[in-house]
Motif scaffolding. Sequence first.
Motif, PDB file in Angstrom:
ATOM      1  N   GLU A 149       9.315   6.733   7.343  1.00 23.64           N
ATOM      2  CA  GLU A 149       8.371   6.006   6.496  1.00 23.64           C
ATOM      3  C   GLU A 149       8.316   4.544   6.919  1.00 23.64           C
ATOM      4  O   GLU A 149       9.177   4.061   7.664  1.00 23.64           O
ATOM      5  CB  GLU A 149       8.786   6.100   5.028  1.00 23.64           C
ATOM      6  N   TYR A 150       7.272   3.834   6.434  1.00 23.24           N
ATOM      7  CA  TYR A 150       7.135   2.411   6.727  1.00 23.24           C
ATOM      8  C   TYR A 150       8.002   1.614   5.752  1.00 23.24           C
ATOM      9  O   TYR A 150       7.987   1.868   4.544  1.00 23.24           O
ATOM     10  CB  TYR A 150       5.672   1.976   6.604  1.00 23.24           C
ATOM     11  N   VAL A 151       8.743   0.635   6.287  1.00 18.86           N
ATOM     12  CA  VAL A 151       9.662  -0.159   5.475  1.00 18.86           C
ATOM     13  C   VAL A 151       9.184  -1.616   5.453  1.00 18.86           C
ATOM     14  O   VAL A 151       8.999  -2.225   6.511  1.00 18.86           O
ATOM     15  CB  VAL A 151      11.100  -0.090   6.042  1.00 18.86           C
ATOM     16  N   ASP A 152       9.000  -2.160   4.244  1.00 23.16           N
ATOM     17  CA  ASP A 152       8.554  -3.553   4.085  1.00 23.16           C
ATOM     18  C   ASP A 152       7.312  -3.800   4.949  1.00 23.16           C
ATOM     19  O   ASP A 152       7.208  -4.817   5.647  1.00 23.16           O
ATOM     20  CB  ASP A 152       9.692  -4.506   4.488  1.00 23.16           C
ATOM     21  N   SER A 153       6.358  -2.880   4.889  1.00 24.31           N
ATOM     22  CA  SER A 153       5.210  -2.899   5.812  1.00 24.31           C
ATOM     23  C   SER A 153       4.305  -4.113   5.606  1.00 24.31           C
ATOM     24  O   SER A 153       3.742  -4.637   6.565  1.00 24.31           O
ATOM     25  CB  SER A 153       4.401  -1.609   5.665  1.00 24.31           C
ATOM     26  N   MET A 154       4.147  -4.573   4.365  1.00 19.31           N
ATOM     27  CA  MET A 154       3.238  -5.690   4.112  1.00 19.31           C
ATOM     28  C   MET A 154       3.693  -6.955   4.839  1.00 19.31           C
ATOM     29  O   MET A 154       2.906  -7.643   5.484  1.00 19.31           O
ATOM     30  CB  MET A 154       3.134  -5.957   2.606  1.00 19.31           C
ATOM     31  N   ARG A 155       4.982  -7.276   4.728  1.00 20.26           N
ATOM     32  CA  ARG A 155       5.496  -8.482   5.390  1.00 20.26           C
ATOM     33  C   ARG A 155       5.400  -8.349   6.902  1.00 20.26           C
ATOM     34  O   ARG A 155       4.955  -9.277   7.590  1.00 20.26           O
ATOM     35  CB  ARG A 155       6.945  -8.748   4.975  1.00 20.26           C
ATOM     36  N   ASN A 173       6.260  -1.587  11.003  1.00 19.24           N
ATOM     37  CA  ASN A 173       7.698  -1.351  10.881  1.00 19.24           C
ATOM     38  C   ASN A 173       8.009   0.071  10.404  1.00 19.24           C
ATOM     39  O   ASN A 173       8.610   0.285   9.346  1.00 19.24           O
ATOM     40  CB  ASN A 173       8.331  -2.371   9.923  1.00 19.24           C
ATOM     41  N   PHE A 174       7.613   1.036  11.231  1.00 16.81           N
ATOM     42  CA  PHE A 174       7.908   2.434  10.914  1.00 16.81           C
ATOM     43  C   PHE A 174       9.363   2.740  11.241  1.00 16.81           C
ATOM     44  O   PHE A 174       9.831   2.478  12.340  1.00 16.81           O
ATOM     45  CB  PHE A 174       6.987   3.366  11.715  1.00 16.81           C
ATOM     46  N   ASP A 175      10.092   3.274  10.272  1.00 13.13           N
ATOM     47  CA  ASP A 175      11.495   3.640  10.447  1.00 13.13           C
ATOM     48  C   ASP A 175      11.574   5.129  10.753  1.00 13.13           C
ATOM     49  O   ASP A 175      11.280   5.973   9.889  1.00 13.13           O
ATOM     50  CB  ASP A 175      12.293   3.309   9.179  1.00 13.13           C
ATOM     51  N   GLU A 176      11.989   5.474  11.961  1.00 17.93           N
ATOM     52  CA  GLU A 176      12.028   6.870  12.360  1.00 17.93           C
ATOM     53  C   GLU A 176      13.093   7.654  11.597  1.00 17.93           C
ATOM     54  O   GLU A 176      12.922   8.848  11.332  1.00 17.93           O
ATOM     55  CB  GLU A 176      12.275   6.980  13.874  1.00 17.93           C
ATOM     56  N   ASP A 177      14.189   7.002  11.250  1.00 15.82           N
ATOM     57  CA  ASP A 177      15.256   7.693  10.510  1.00 15.82           C
ATOM     58  C   ASP A 177      14.797   8.068   9.103  1.00 15.82           C
ATOM     59  O   ASP A 177      15.077   9.161   8.607  1.00 15.82           O
ATOM     60  CB  ASP A 177      16.506   6.813  10.440  1.00 15.82           C
ATOM     61  N   LEU A 178      14.076   7.142   8.453  1.00 18.08           N
ATOM     62  CA  LEU A 178      13.592   7.402   7.098  1.00 18.08           C
ATOM     63  C   LEU A 178      12.240   8.103   7.105  1.00 18.08           C
ATOM     64  O   LEU A 178      11.789   8.601   6.065  1.00 18.08           O
ATOM     65  CB  LEU A 178      13.476   6.082   6.314  1.00 18.08           C
TER      66      LEU A 178
END
Length: 456
Positions: A156-162, A149-154
């Motif tokens: 960074e990876y968001v809530d990557s573990m889940r 779940n890489f967020d291109e706007d941020l």
Amino acid sequence: MSTREAVLDVHDRPAWNQWIFLSLQHLFAMFGATILVPLLTGLQPSIALIASGLGTLSYLLVTRGQIPAYIGSSFAFIFPLIAAISFGGAAAVMLGTFTAGVVYGVTSILIKAFGVGWLMKLLPPIVVGPVIMVIGLGLASTAIDMAMNFDEDLNEYVDSMRHFSVALATLAITILASIFFKGFLSVIPVLIGLVAGYVIAYMAGIVDLSAVVAAPWFHVPDFAIPFVTVTPEWSWTVIVIMAPIALVTMAEHIGDQMVLSKIVGKNFIRRPGLHRSLLGDGVASVMASFVGGPPNTTYGENIGVLAITRVFSVYVIGGAALLAILFGFSGKIEALIASIPNAVIGGVSILLFGIIASAGIRLMIENELDMGHKRNLVIASTILVIGIGGAFIEVTEFLEIPAMALATIIGMILHAILPAKNVGYGNGQLFISLDKETNTTEVDEDGSAGTSFYNS
């Protein structure tokens, strides 16, 4: 090797009460892979479904209803499509898909006139194998970014573990389905993985069904129709991106035709002819370009279904094409597909892209290429590093040769200029003589030889 008689031969028409179920079976076999291509590239899944249906019907028409083959979205063009979209959006996709179809058409004319030997010399196993590896490995980072779940706007990876947990569960189920399931279920592990992963993602709280509830049952997709909704724009960059990949997928097309001929017991290479099947493939991509869909190609998944069921009827294939078109006009189905989380798609893609890369290795092994020979090492190494490393050449401000196309072109040049060309062909199994009435491709009962649940 399969020796059973056909349940329905090529021109047999099934009973009306069996027809829809047999056609649905073929549709489900290609469904997972065909919708995955637009999901990965940002295109509309409904348009890809409609393009595959129109492409299949046009293929059946061009081949005079003699080859029971389904046409669907090609995985080989995922990276080129992403690149094309970045250059010019829908207009670039239209031009790129049209270009791929034209390359097929021109090649079919040349094969009709001069035979197939020139194509085989242009694309030996030492070039095709590494290029197929580049197609898979070049997309590895895309699969991981989606799985985590890489967020291109941020950035960074968001809530990557889940998300990565859902991706790994989806991956595990897809692997189990591909290894342990039997019969028809063994042909659709991608679809099984997507469905099971979707359920897991829903329980994990990362599925939003609000758009599905609000969507109408019937709707008209946002077609990219030339000179109606989109104005085509000429771009040498897009053409250079797409054309070399079309040459590579032709080698896959030839392999599919050989396996299909063995399964059905008819020499499709000779009748209706390789030139007609290639032309049919090209026309299918041209049809896709007229609605904004991705390039199309023959599907290994459906060849597997033919081997398992022994149902070779072109009427069943045509029925599957019509159902795909109908599904494409369903707003509910499109919204349901669009609601599939990136984690689920990424989980399936980890296996799918890896298998595409492994298919390149398998091709080199089956052709018994001597990788201890300096010539083969030089060609394979150069293709892999240029393709996976992301090298490109900016010819002009408006023309860029991207990594995958550059790797293919350099591979063909190296094969043409380096001595000892015969070393690049190995035992020649990729290019079995097309003049023979039969070929030596062995096909297991499950259709596994030469087929798989990926499409490249």
